[in-house]
Enzyme design. Structure first.
Site, PDB file in Angstrom:
ATOM      1  N   HIS A   1      29.320  27.635  76.677  1.00 27.76           N
ATOM      2  CA  HIS A   1      29.770  26.350  77.217  1.00 27.76           C
ATOM      3  C   HIS A   1      31.088  25.885  76.599  1.00 27.76           C
ATOM      4  O   HIS A   1      31.685  24.902  77.052  1.00 27.76           O
ATOM      5  CB  HIS A   1      28.664  25.304  76.988  1.00 27.76           C
TER       6      HIS A   1
ATOM      7  N   HIS B   1      33.266  14.279  83.254  1.00 25.74           N
ATOM      8  CA  HIS B   1      32.742  15.565  82.790  1.00 25.74           C
ATOM      9  C   HIS B   1      33.056  15.711  81.299  1.00 25.74           C
ATOM     10  O   HIS B   1      32.654  16.654  80.639  1.00 25.74           O
ATOM     11  CB  HIS B   1      33.347  16.718  83.602  1.00 25.74           C
TER      12      HIS B   1
END
Length: 489
Positions: free
Chosen positions: A156, A381
């Site tokens: 990630h 985000h």
């Protein structure tokens, strides 16, 4: 998790828009600094943006569909990060979760597109196939699959290594390398100075950034990263004033326990926050803001307010009180009225299975609201965690921007009677501590003001608000594009 690349946007009804504009104007005028005023008359170049961002070097991504002034100071596009103005690029590496290779190469200036590019992505059968397919036309691209040894882990981390003839730059950010992540969302970016090559003298990095970065990269155990490890070793990181907070998959024990995840954050805050008389801050509120939520347990005390909050609340001495924890995550209404409409929800993957098991979480939740940066409709985000000095929210004790969402997979969970920290995913972020900037606290109004991404204090969910859940239908009201949301369709 990919969403369609839609760019059109419509406004809310005029009445709401007028009220909102008045509010925005008031917020903007009250927070516009002299530095911002100076930059309003023209478009700033990437170099001017970097100069004006000192000492924090922290940006939001530019957003299509908001007034241009809000894409100037403290805002940066992907193309601007890679601009030729920064120097002659020799080679680069991109660490990320999602990639669109064609889109990435378009962001590089044409004269840099054939330079060697390393792509670091999560090792899975599906992604290996996709990445080989996407990169096959480009001989300058080398692939580095990151090992995912623990189930349900992801790669990630969002990071760039940019090697110039004049030195090495590190960029740590929150955006996937796909077009929609750089268009109408709120994303965070930290851009290091260009670190020069070391001469004979030894460097002193006051934040241990270099040592921590080497330690992080070594954990990939990848031959493709050997060049970059050597390159990091050869450069001088003494001008870097942020701390690196990374996560790598593994069951970390012994001295490794405090090197990653929330225990790394705990130890760094404890060692470096340097707050004298920190008793006055023991109840200072903590804010967490993120774009996804994992499975956190049957009660708040299962992990969130026990293990995780214990790390977040560290000052230089151990505070016994539990400060208030406020969590910012978009409501259904935040998503519906966003620039992307319901499509923004495709990047907010909180699922019904987890939501049903942790109804208690709604008591902590607050709206996404960023009027002063004109980004209330630019769906977040970005992931950030901070501590305010008090409930006035005019000063910060620390601020973290990271790829890590609110999950045990990202931050780690203690096991075996607290002798082991189990982390599933790779994550990376940077921690700003006032002491490293020769300040006692960060002001969010006085110069140099910390460029906070959203409005403070956070606004609590109303009784009618619900957190966005990605895999349920929303058909009661159309979004800003006139569309409904039906994930089953």
């Amino acid at each position: 998790m990919t969403t369609n690349k839609r760019t059109s946007s419509t406004v809310l009804n005029d009445d709401n828009e007028t009220k909102k504009q008045k509010k925005d104007d008031a917020a903007s005028s009250s927070t516009t600094t002299a530095r911002e005023k100076a930059s309003t008359s023209k478009n700033l170049s990437p170099i001017e943006k970097l100069e004006q961002s000192e000492p924090f070097r922290f940006f939001l991504t530019t957003v299509h569909g908001i007034p241009n002034i809000h894409n100037q100071a403290n805002a940066m596009s992907f193309k601007e990060i890679l601009s030729t103005q920064h120097g002659q690029l020799v080679r680069s590496a991109q660490f990320n979760y999602m990639f669109d290779i064609e889109f990435i190469l378009e962001q590089y200036p044409s004269e840099f597109r054939l330079k060697p590019l390393l792509i670091v992505y999560g090792d899975s059968r599906h992604d290996n196939h996709s990445m080989k397919l996407q990169s096959s036309p480009y001989p300058q691209i080398e692939l580095c699959p990151a090992r995912l040894d623990i189930p349900y882990g992801t790669h990630h981390t969002k990071m760039m290594f940019l090697l110039y003839e004049t030195g090495l730059r590190i960029v740590i950010h929150t955006a996937n390398l796909i077009e929609q992540d750089w268009k109408q969302k709120t994303q965070g970016i930290w851009i290091s100075p260009i670190c020069p090559k070391l001469n004979d003298r030894t460097e002193e990095c006051k934040t241990n950034f270099k040592k921590d970065l080497i330690q992080y990269v070594e954990r990939y155990r990848a031959k493709q990263l050997q060049f970059w490890l050597k390159t990091i070793t050869e450069h001088d990181f003494s001008n870097i004033n942020v701390h690196l907070i990374g996560s790598v998959p593994g069951r970390h024990t012994g001295p490794d326990m405090n090197k990653f995840g929330h225990l790394k954050l705990r130890q760094t805050l404890k060692t470096y926050s340097g707050l004298e008389n920190d008793a006055q801050y023991s109840l200072a509120p903590i804010v967490g803001q993120f774009s996804s939520i994992g499975s956190l347990g049957a009660t708040a005390n299962s992990w969130l307010t026990k293990e995780f909050l214990t790390s977040l609340k560290q000052l230089s001495s151990s505070a016994l009180e539990s400060p208030e924890l406020k969590l910012i995550y978009p409501s259904v209404e935040n998503v519906r009225t966003s620039l992307e409409g319901y499509m923004a929800g495709g990047s907010l993957p909180y699922n019904i299975q987890n939501a049903m098991k942790q109804g208690w979480l709604v008591n902590f939740l607050h709206q996404w609201k960023a009027d002063h940066r004109q980004r209330s409709r630019a769906s977040p985000h970005i992931k950030t965690y901070l501590r305010a000095a008090n409930d006035q929210y005019k000063q910060l004790l620390w601020f973290l921007v990271t790829s890590a969402n609110l999950s045990k997979a990202a931050w780690g969970v203690l096991e075996k009677n607290n002798t082991q920290l189990m982390i599933r995913s790779y994550e990376i972020g940077v921690l700003f501590i006032p002491k490293q900037f020769s300040q006692s606290v960060f002001s969010i109004s006085d110069s140099p003001a910390f460029p906070i991404p959203y409005d403070l204090p956070p606004v609590k969910y109303q009784s009618t608000d619900k957190p966005w859940i990605v895999d349920v239908a929303y058909k009661n009201q159309p979004d800003s594009h006139g569309n409904m949301w039906d994930p089953s369709g």
